[in-house]
Scaffold this motif. Sequence first.
Motif, PDB file in Angstrom:
ATOM      1  N   ASP A  57      17.082 -14.024   7.206  1.00 33.32           N
ATOM      2  CA  ASP A  57      17.382 -14.223   8.628  1.00 33.32           C
ATOM      3  C   ASP A  57      16.192 -14.799   9.386  1.00 33.32           C
ATOM      4  O   ASP A  57      16.364 -15.590  10.317  1.00 33.32           O
ATOM      5  CB  ASP A  57      17.797 -12.901   9.271  1.00 33.32           C
ATOM      6  N   GLU A  58      14.968 -14.395   8.990  1.00 33.84           N
ATOM      7  CA  GLU A  58      13.785 -14.748   9.759  1.00 33.84           C
ATOM      8  C   GLU A  58      12.949 -15.857   9.126  1.00 33.84           C
ATOM      9  O   GLU A  58      11.891 -16.199   9.634  1.00 33.84           O
ATOM     10  CB  GLU A  58      12.905 -13.510   9.953  1.00 33.84           C
ATOM     11  N   GLY A  59      13.389 -16.373   7.985  1.00 29.71           N
ATOM     12  CA  GLY A  59      12.660 -17.473   7.361  1.00 29.71           C
ATOM     13  C   GLY A  59      11.467 -17.059   6.532  1.00 29.71           C
ATOM     14  O   GLY A  59      10.577 -17.860   6.275  1.00 29.71           O
ATOM     15  N   GLY A  60      11.424 -15.804   6.077  1.00 32.19           N
ATOM     16  CA  GLY A  60      10.342 -15.359   5.208  1.00 32.19           C
ATOM     17  C   GLY A  60       9.647 -14.132   5.749  1.00 32.19           C
ATOM     18  O   GLY A  60       9.779 -13.775   6.926  1.00 32.19           O
ATOM     19  N   LEU A  61       8.861 -13.485   4.854  1.00 35.32           N
ATOM     20  CA  LEU A  61       8.186 -12.240   5.198  1.00 35.32           C
ATOM     21  C   LEU A  61       6.684 -12.212   4.915  1.00 35.32           C
ATOM     22  O   LEU A  61       6.078 -11.142   5.043  1.00 35.32           O
ATOM     23  CB  LEU A  61       8.818 -11.067   4.429  1.00 35.32           C
ATOM     24  N   PRO A  62       6.042 -13.284   4.458  1.00 28.65           N
ATOM     25  CA  PRO A  62       4.643 -13.141   4.030  1.00 28.65           C
ATOM     26  C   PRO A  62       3.723 -12.594   5.104  1.00 28.65           C
ATOM     27  O   PRO A  62       2.841 -11.779   4.826  1.00 28.65           O
ATOM     28  CB  PRO A  62       4.252 -14.570   3.617  1.00 28.65           C
ATOM     29  N   THR A  63       3.915 -13.022   6.358  1.00 28.46           N
ATOM     30  CA  THR A  63       3.059 -12.514   7.425  1.00 28.46           C
ATOM     31  C   THR A  63       3.302 -11.047   7.677  1.00 28.46           C
ATOM     32  O   THR A  63       2.365 -10.260   7.843  1.00 28.46           O
ATOM     33  CB  THR A  63       3.291 -13.326   8.712  1.00 28.46           C
ATOM     34  N   ALA A  64       4.564 -10.647   7.690  1.00 35.30           N
ATOM     35  CA  ALA A  64       4.895  -9.250   7.945  1.00 35.30           C
ATOM     36  C   ALA A  64       4.382  -8.351   6.828  1.00 35.30           C
ATOM     37  O   ALA A  64       3.914  -7.239   7.086  1.00 35.30           O
ATOM     38  CB  ALA A  64       6.410  -9.096   8.100  1.00 35.30           C
ATOM     39  N   LEU A  65       4.447  -8.814   5.589  1.00 35.64           N
ATOM     40  CA  LEU A  65       4.024  -7.979   4.464  1.00 35.64           C
ATOM     41  C   LEU A  65       2.517  -7.750   4.459  1.00 35.64           C
ATOM     42  O   LEU A  65       2.047  -6.789   3.833  1.00 35.64           O
ATOM     43  CB  LEU A  65       4.457  -8.634   3.142  1.00 35.64           C
ATOM     44  N   VAL A  76       0.702  -1.848   6.604  1.00 40.16           N
ATOM     45  CA  VAL A  76      -0.318  -0.878   6.203  1.00 40.16           C
ATOM     46  C   VAL A  76      -0.048   0.481   6.844  1.00 40.16           C
ATOM     47  O   VAL A  76      -0.191   1.529   6.200  1.00 40.16           O
ATOM     48  CB  VAL A  76      -1.722  -1.397   6.579  1.00 40.16           C
ATOM     49  N   ARG A  77       0.360   0.478   8.111  1.00 42.91           N
ATOM     50  CA  ARG A  77       0.657   1.753   8.783  1.00 42.91           C
ATOM     51  C   ARG A  77       1.878   2.426   8.165  1.00 42.91           C
ATOM     52  O   ARG A  77       1.927   3.661   8.063  1.00 42.91           O
ATOM     53  CB  ARG A  77       0.868   1.518  10.274  1.00 42.91           C
ATOM     54  N   GLU A  87      -4.075  11.248  -1.231  1.00 41.49           N
ATOM     55  CA  GLU A  87      -5.506  10.975  -1.316  1.00 41.49           C
ATOM     56  C   GLU A  87      -5.857   9.530  -0.980  1.00 41.49           C
ATOM     57  O   GLU A  87      -7.022   9.137  -1.054  1.00 41.49           O
ATOM     58  CB  GLU A  87      -6.009  11.303  -2.725  1.00 41.49           C
ATOM     59  N   ALA A  88      -4.887   8.720  -0.600  1.00 37.14           N
ATOM     60  CA  ALA A  88      -5.132   7.306  -0.318  1.00 37.14           C
ATOM     61  C   ALA A  88      -6.006   7.136   0.920  1.00 37.14           C
ATOM     62  O   ALA A  88      -5.821   7.823   1.936  1.00 37.14           O
ATOM     63  CB  ALA A  88      -3.804   6.571  -0.126  1.00 37.14           C
ATOM     64  N   ARG A  89      -6.955   6.210   0.849  1.00 36.60           N
ATOM     65  CA  ARG A  89      -7.806   5.857   1.974  1.00 36.60           C
ATOM     66  C   ARG A  89      -7.504   4.418   2.382  1.00 36.60           C
ATOM     67  O   ARG A  89      -6.738   3.721   1.731  1.00 36.60           O
ATOM     68  CB  ARG A  89      -9.279   6.004   1.595  1.00 36.60           C
ATOM     69  N   VAL A  90      -8.126   3.992   3.482  1.00 32.82           N
ATOM     70  CA  VAL A  90      -7.802   2.668   4.028  1.00 32.82           C
ATOM     71  C   VAL A  90      -8.002   1.550   2.998  1.00 32.82           C
ATOM     72  O   VAL A  90      -7.125   0.689   2.838  1.00 32.82           O
ATOM     73  CB  VAL A  90      -8.633   2.401   5.300  1.00 32.82           C
ATOM     74  N   PRO A  91      -9.107   1.490   2.245  1.00 33.07           N
ATOM     75  CA  PRO A  91      -9.231   0.423   1.231  1.00 33.07           C
ATOM     76  C   PRO A  91      -8.117   0.477   0.184  1.00 33.07           C
ATOM     77  O   PRO A  91      -7.645  -0.574  -0.277  1.00 33.07           O
ATOM     78  CB  PRO A  91     -10.604   0.690   0.603  1.00 33.07           C
TER      79      PRO A  91
END
Length: 571
Positions: free
Chosen positions: A133-141, A147-148, A165-169
Motif C-alpha cells: 500500500d505504501e510503496g515499501g518499508l525500508p525506511t520504516a524498518l 527499535v522501540r 537482557e537486550a541493550r540498545v546496541p
Amino acid sequence: MRIGLLTEGGYPYLSGETRLWCDRLVRGLGQHEFEIYALSRTERQEDEGWLPLPPQVDRVRTAPLWTTEAATDGRTPYGRRARRRFADCYGDLAATLCAGGVGDPATASTEGSALEADRFGNALYALAELARDEGGLPTALRSETAVRALERACRAPGARRAAREARVPDLLAVAAHLERALRPLSLDWYEDDALGAVDLCHAASGGAAALPGLLARHFFGVPLLVTEYGVRLRAHYLAAPDAPPVVRALLAAFHGRLAAETYGRAAAVTPGNAHARRWQERCGADRAKLRTVHPGMDAAPFTEIGEAPECADPGTVVWVGRVEPAKDLVCLLHAFAEVRAAEPGTRLRIVGTPAGAEGAAYLGHCRALAAQLFPDEAEGPHTVGDNPVSFEEVGGPELPTLADAYGSGAVTVLSSVVEGFPAGLVEAMFCARATVSTDVGAVVEVIGGTGLVVPPRNPRALAEACVALLRDPARRARLGAAARARALELFTVEQNTTAFHDLYLEIVSHTPVRRLVLDGAGEPVPFAAPAESRIPGRWAGPAPRAVPRGGPSWATGTARTAGGFPAAEGA
C-alpha cells in the motif's frame, strides 16, 4: 506451465551455491516456461554477470540484499494511520521473537504455541500488505519506531530471559538484520503480471528466497515448492559466532519462525538428503510434505574414467576437494603415516584449491605437517628424494581434468568432519572408485554400502580402511562397480529433473484453478477447465473468454513455445 524460480545468492549469477543445479533444472525442463526472481548477496556477484540462459527463461528480475540503506532521521515518511499500522504489525512480529517458551533455537518453531506461530504469520503478511500500500518499508524498518517496538517486546511481561537482557546496541543490531531479511516485502514482484501470473513458485532455498513465494501464495494463491540442499536455518544458527548472545537468540527465533511458516505454507518441501530432512522435521515441517530429491550431477565427464577402472595406480590414495579446516586433512595425513607403515610404497595425492584466506593458511599448515611426517625419500644414494605426499591442483599437465584426479588413484578418501551432500564422493562413485569416508552429513545415505565408512577424527580407523582396500584389488573392483551403478541410478541430472517435473504436475493438479472462465454474457462457466487442460496441447475447440488473472498459461488449450508463439496443433 510457468514456473517462478526464486533464488538467493545463486542462479542466474556466475557465482553462488545454487547456480549449477538450477541451471541444470531449467535446461532439463524445456517443456516449461521459467521466470527467474533472484536476490543477490554482494556487489561483486552482480558485477560478475549471469550464466547463459536457455530460451525457456522468459524473464529475469533481480533485487540486491547487500546494499546499505541510507541512514534515517528516526521518522517514517508515512501518514499517521500507516505509522500506526506499522508499529502494531512490527510489534506483533517482535513479540513472537521474545515470547517465552521458544527456548532452544533449534526447536523454536515446534515448541512455540500455535497462537504465536499464527501471530508471526499474520504480522508478516500485514507488513507485506502495508509495503504494498505504501510503496515499501525500508525506511520504516530502520526507524526509531522499529527499535522501540523491539524494546517493548523485550521488556514485556513473559518475555524470555535472553530478550530481557537486550541493550540498545543489541536492539540496533537486531533491527538492522530484520530490515535486510524483510527487504523482499518491499519488492514490486507481487503484481498480476509478475509472480501473480506464474503457476508455481519454486524456491531454491529457504529463508529470503522463499519469502517472495510466501507472499505470492498470500496475494494470489500460487502454490509454493521449497528445495533445500543446505538447510538455510542451520546456516543462520552457525553464522556470526562472535555476536552477543541476545542478538543470536532473537535472530535464531526469527529465522526459526520464518522456517516454520515456510514449511507450513509450502505445498511440498524437497530436502536433498536425509540429514537436511531431519533438520526440517525438527523445525516444524510436516513429514507428509517432505519428498527427498537428491541433487543431480553430470556424469558425462566421468564416463571414460568410470568405464576403465583398471587404469588406476594400485598404490595411490587420492583426496579431492576444497582445502579448508572442515575437510580435516590433518587427520588424513596422520592416517597416511600409518598407511605408509603398513604399505611402504603407497603415495597420497591431495588435489584441490584453498577456500579463501583461511584455506590458504590451512594448506600451508598441511604442507608443513607433510614435510615433518614424511621426509623426502630417495631410492638410492645418488637419486633425489621425493615426498610421498603431493599437493596438486586440477588443470596441470598431470591432472588436466577433475576426472583425471579421481582416476589417478585406486582409493578415494573423504576425511571431513562437517559435510552436507558430499558431491566429491558422488564424483568418485561415477569414476568407479572404491572409497573410504567419514560418517558425517549425508555420507552414509550416498554411499549406501558401496564403500567403507569410519568415524570422523579417527586416523587409525581411516588408515585401517585404506590398507584393507589397498591390499584387496578384487574388493576394490566390486565396490567401485557397485558405487558407479548406484550413482548413475540416484544422483544424475536426469533423475533430478524427472523428479521435479513430476512434483510440478502433482502440485498444480491439486491446486484450485485461479483463472475465472466467462461465457459470452460474462457469466462464470462451471467446470470450464477439464483435466486435459493441464496437459500442453490443443484438446478442444476455441476456449471461452477468460479473465487474465494469473491463470495457467498452458490451460487455455494452446501450448506456447519458449518464444511465446503458439505451437502446432497437438504439440
